[in-house]
Design a protein around this motif. Structure first.
Motif, PDB file in Angstrom:
ATOM      1  N   GLU A 116       0.803  -1.039  -0.018  1.00  0.00           N
ATOM      2  CA  GLU A 116      -0.048   0.049   0.002  1.00  0.00           C
ATOM      3  C   GLU A 116       0.769   1.244   0.015  1.00  0.00           C
ATOM      4  O   GLU A 116       1.882   1.463   0.829  1.00  0.00           O
ATOM      5  CB  GLU A 116      -0.790  -0.004   1.291  1.00  0.00           C
ATOM      6  CG  GLU A 116      -1.563   1.259   1.415  1.00  0.00           C
ATOM      7  CD  GLU A 116      -0.838   2.169   2.330  1.00  0.00           C
ATOM      8  OE1 GLU A 116      -0.747   3.314   2.086  1.00  0.00           O
ATOM      9  OE2 GLU A 116      -0.532   1.833   3.604  1.00  0.00           O
ATOM     10  N   LYS A 158      -5.872   5.370   4.687  1.00  0.00           N
ATOM     11  CA  LYS A 158      -5.199   4.091   4.909  1.00  0.00           C
ATOM     12  C   LYS A 158      -6.075   3.120   5.476  1.00  0.00           C
ATOM     13  O   LYS A 158      -6.401   1.880   5.202  1.00  0.00           O
ATOM     14  CB  LYS A 158      -3.947   4.096   5.486  1.00  0.00           C
ATOM     15  CG  LYS A 158      -2.770   4.748   4.551  1.00  0.00           C
ATOM     16  CD  LYS A 158      -1.357   4.783   5.338  1.00  0.00           C
ATOM     17  CE  LYS A 158      -0.268   5.562   4.922  1.00  0.00           C
ATOM     18  NZ  LYS A 158       0.059   4.935   3.426  1.00  0.00           N
ATOM     19  N   SER A 213       2.530  -1.620   4.368  1.00  0.00           N
ATOM     20  CA  SER A 213       2.465  -0.251   4.004  1.00  0.00           C
ATOM     21  C   SER A 213       3.633   0.505   3.757  1.00  0.00           C
ATOM     22  O   SER A 213       4.717   0.480   4.621  1.00  0.00           O
ATOM     23  CB  SER A 213       1.872   0.447   5.223  1.00  0.00           C
ATOM     24  OG  SER A 213       1.651   1.969   5.053  1.00  0.00           O
TER      25      SER A 213
END
Length: 818
Positions: free
Chosen positions: A107, A116, A135
């Motif tokens: 991500e 997020k 992430s």
């Protein structure tokens, strides 16, 4: 956890970072789904997409536009622009089910927790049961990001922080939560290390992690100490760049390149989350930075920041007036001389000097030393992780702890104490007790690096992926790659040695500046081949500079040592250099026809004679960031170490493979590459240039290069390696093809694209590549082509224009166009 095979990766967010991470994945031959908002969404920016949604009528137009931008970026995110097709556009409305195809999901959307979390809620039930979710955040708390994730996903979630640009920056920080499974981290570290070629540092879940935490504090300290000492931005950049063994872009040029808004964002994270930090008073956004951002001067991407380009001039900001003025300030000569002294003496002189530039330099070192000592336990597992993170993330030759220890651990600590007591430091926080206790002699030893949390010197990671690294990233206090293994032969120019555990294939390393090749190096190559034939399975040519301090990566060789040849030229003229040229050619032929395989392990630049050496090896193993080229035209010469001969041989081989007798078709593109002195932008591109074969392996982690080359040499030996048969019937393109190429040169000259001397050099190259004054299809042997090379080289060396180019290159390091 069973072995993780990453067959496909999804990247969420097609902004600057997401798109470039996707690009580097396909560089490594990993197929990618690149996601962003659907094309009919009103606000692409919430997903981290740079720019405005276009009007193209496809659901994936946000990603498609990002891919168009990707192909135009410099430095190029893709090693081969044709690989853009392996990034498949996708959007969150139509394609979420395809996440189940992916083994890793990265991500990379905007740095906002709410965005997020919202995205995680949409994708969590679409992920494969084994997939890792990571992430790419530069500083948000990983634990906070994990809040709300399903319990079954918590063990497969972590932070992964790529540095920009992802293809070129060696550092990746890996940040676990308390719930992340150890096997997940190990598997992801192995993938990042070996497949993507990164230097992985595991960071603790603290604001901005390790590299940005230390690096941005260093920038803030530079700004504050520069203000205190009254130094201009351009002078500070001259002081804090290459003179300190750091990136040439130094402090403020680096800030402009990164983006002043990005820098302010990282500073903002420190302001928000580190209010109890003893250095908190210095986490404010500097006034000059705030003014620039308010005025839209965000750095290079907006054309102005601390610097602004006006025509050909680059001007620097005068903070007093807000205008841009002439730059180019340089360090005072006395300070420049101090910086060349040995470390202990250098720091003593800087601290004792009353010169403002020297006082400034001592202050910025002291501030960072103080900072990393106070924060080591909180941000990293040990001192080595801090040093490697700063080296790989900010381009420092040595990390802060290495600098400190090299300068004299105890003495520097005493001076820091004195400055704290005198109120000169940026914080009143005392140095931790371990500085004088368990680590009283320094934080790095041969057996490991100090960890305040455990009170021990922690050894390097022993994950299986690191067994491929014969020579790992060097750290102060631990063995240098230059001293690795058992020496078989060594002089001032070369070292022949055996790597530990690889005693059947010796390694030859050059010791000259930029690994250039002199007569002594050529003798060393000949001796190494002789020794390898007498008692070993092969020979690898690998340079310890591939693991240079700072960010690793070469050079392999900058080519022939022109400076060493100049005395011979001055005393005997151009013809007097002919024996040296012949020696070079003979040595390359010795490599090509050696009775054992000679493998070149390539990293960084392999130019001129360095490229020719690679061309004559049985196999080449190249780091992705290898830049090859026959660039002799830049010094007014032609390649004369067999590079043009090998070009003809390969063109003839390609023609035969297709049954063609149109030799010009195979020579013409090679002529253009050589005549223009083109250098490949990657190992992948070097295949298209004809400098690497499609069968030559490309390695992504430079620390695995030596092991891969030794493996190749052994594999060739174990399959009954024989050198190539000498071809005495090489077909050439002939005089008609030469005339066609020369006509193109005339057009280029008349168009003003090349000079008269460029055309003269080009004609020589065309003559050699076409086989001289022969008809198309006539055959020659290698000796014929080598003679043509020597004759052209000596003829050009005797011209004033070529001599001007050589002297210009030796004096300035830049090509002269005449």
């Amino acid at each position: 956890m069973s072995k993780l095979n990453i067959r496909k990766v999804a990247v969420l967010g097609a902004g600057v970072m997401g798109a470039q991470i996707a690009a580097h994945l396909v560089n490594a031959r990993v197929p990618v789904l690149l996601f962003d908002l659907a094309g009919n969404a009103g606000d692409a920016g919430t997903a981290g997409t740079a720019g405005t949604v276009g009007t193209a009528g496809t659901a994936n137009r946000v990603v498609e536009q990002a891919l168009q931008r990707l192909g135009k970026l410099q430095p190029a995110p893709l090693a081969d622009t044709d690989d853009l097709r392996f990034i498949e556009p996708a959007n969150y409305d139509d394609d979420l089910a395809r996440l189940g195809e992916c083994d890793l999901v990265i991500e990379a959307i905007a740095e906002r927790l709410d965005l997020k979390h919202g995205l995680y809620a949409r994708i969590a039930n679409q992920l494969a049961p084994h997939a890792i979710l990571a992430s790419n955040t530069s500083g948000l708390p990983i634990a906070s990001l994990a809040e709300g994730l399903p319990a079954e996903l918590l063990g497969r979630f972590c932070g992964v922080h790529f540095f920009n640009p992802p293809r070129y920056m060696h550092l990746v920080e890996l940040i676990p939560t308390a719930a992340t499974d150890a096997p997940t981290l190990d598997a992801l570290e192995a993938f990042l290390t070996s497949v993507l070629g990164k230097g992985v540092v595991r960071a603790k879940d603290t604001p901005n992690f390790i590299a940005n935490r230390v690096g941005v504090f260093s920038i803030l300290a530079v700004i504050e100490e520069g203000r205190r000492h009254g130094l201009s931005f351009d002078l500070i950049d001259d002081l804090t760049g290459a003179r300190l063994g750091r990136a040439k872009s130094a402090t403020f040029r680096t800030a402009d390149v990164v983006g002043l808004d990005t820098l302010a964002h990282v500073i903002g994270t420190m302001q928000e989350r580190l209010q109890d930090d003893p250095f908190f008073a210095h986490y404010r956004t500097p006034e000059v930075l705030a003014r620039l951002i308010e005025g839209g001067a965000l750095g290079q991407k907006r054309g102005a920041g601390f610097y602004r380009k006006e025509g050909r001039a680059i001007k620097v900001l005068d903070p007093a007036t807000g205008s841009y003025v002439e730059g180019g300030a340089k360090a005072d000569e006395i300070v420049a001389r101090i910086l060349k002294r040995p470390p202990a003496e250098r720091f003593k002189l800087l601290r004792e000097s009353s010169h403002p530039q020297a006082r400034f330099l001592w202050a910025i070192f002291r501030d960072v030393f103080h900072y990393v000592a106070v924060h080591l336990e909180a941000i990293a597992g040990n001192a080595r992780d801090v040093d490697l993170a700063v080296r790989w993330g900010f381009g420092w030759q040595r990390g802060p702890f290495e600098e400190w220890q090299q300068a004299g651990w105890g003495e520097i600590a005493r001076w820091i104490d004195e400055d704290i007591a005198a109120g000169q430091a940026l914080s009143k926080a005392p140095l931790p007790d371990w500085v004088r206790g368990a680590a009283g002699q320094g934080v790095h030893r041969a057996d490991g690096s100090y960890s305040p949390a455990t009170g021990r010197f922690e050894a390097r990671s022993d994950l299986p992926v690191y067994r491929r690294q014969i020579a790992r990233a060097p750290v102060l206090g631990q063995p240098s790659p230059a001293a690795l293994g058992e020496t078989l032969f060594e002089n001032d120019s070369v070292r022949l040695w055996l790597a530990p555990g690889h005693e059947t294939v010796p390694v030859l390393s050059f010791k000259t500046k930029m690994n250039t090749m002199s007569a002594e190096v050529l003798d060393g190559i000949g001796l190494a081949v002789e020794r390898a034939e007498a008692g070993f399975d092969g020979l690898v040519i690998w340079q310890t500079s591939a693991l240079q301090l700072g960010t690793p990566g070469g050079p392999f060789s900058a080519g022939a040592n022109l400076e060493a040849a100049m005395p011979l030229f001055m005393s005997r003229g151009a013809a007097g250099v002919e024996p040296l040229v012949r020696k070079f050619q003979d040595t390359m032929q010795r490599v090509k026809y050696a009775q054992v395989p000679v493998v070149a392990a390539l990293a960084g630049i392999a130019l001129g004679g360095g490229c020719e050496l690679a061309l004559h090896c049985a196999r080449r193993v190249a780091h992705l960031e290898t830049y090859l080229g026959l660039v002799e035209v830049g010094v007014g010469l032609v390649p004369a170490g067999g590079g043009l001969k090998e070009t003809v041989v390969r063109a003839a081989r390609a023609a035969r493979a297709t049954g063609s007798t149109r030799y010009l078709d195979f020579i013409s593109p090679r002529f253009t590459t050589i005549a223009l002195g083109k250098v490949s932008g990657s190992a992948r591109q070097a295949v298209g240039f004809g400098y690497l074969e499609a069968t030559d392996p490309v390695v992504f982690n430079v620390h695995e290069l030596l092991g891969a080359a030794l493996t190749q040499a052994r594999a060739l030996a174990q399959t009954g390696y024989r050198p190539p048969l000498a071809d005495h019937a090489i077909p050439v393109a002939g005089r008609a093809a030469r005339a066609t190429i020369e006509a193109q040169l005339v057009n280029m000259r008349e168009g003003g694209f090349i000079s008269e001397h460029d055309m003269r050099i080009g004609k020589h190259i065309a003559t050699i590549l076409c086989g001289g004054d022969l008809d198309a299809g006539e055959t020659v042997d290698e000796a014929w082509l080598l003679t043509l090379e020597r004759q052209a080289f000596i003829e050009l060396l005797g011209t004033g224009k070529t001599q001007e180019r050589i002297m210009g290159m030796l004096q300035t390091g830049k090509p002269v166009r005449n």
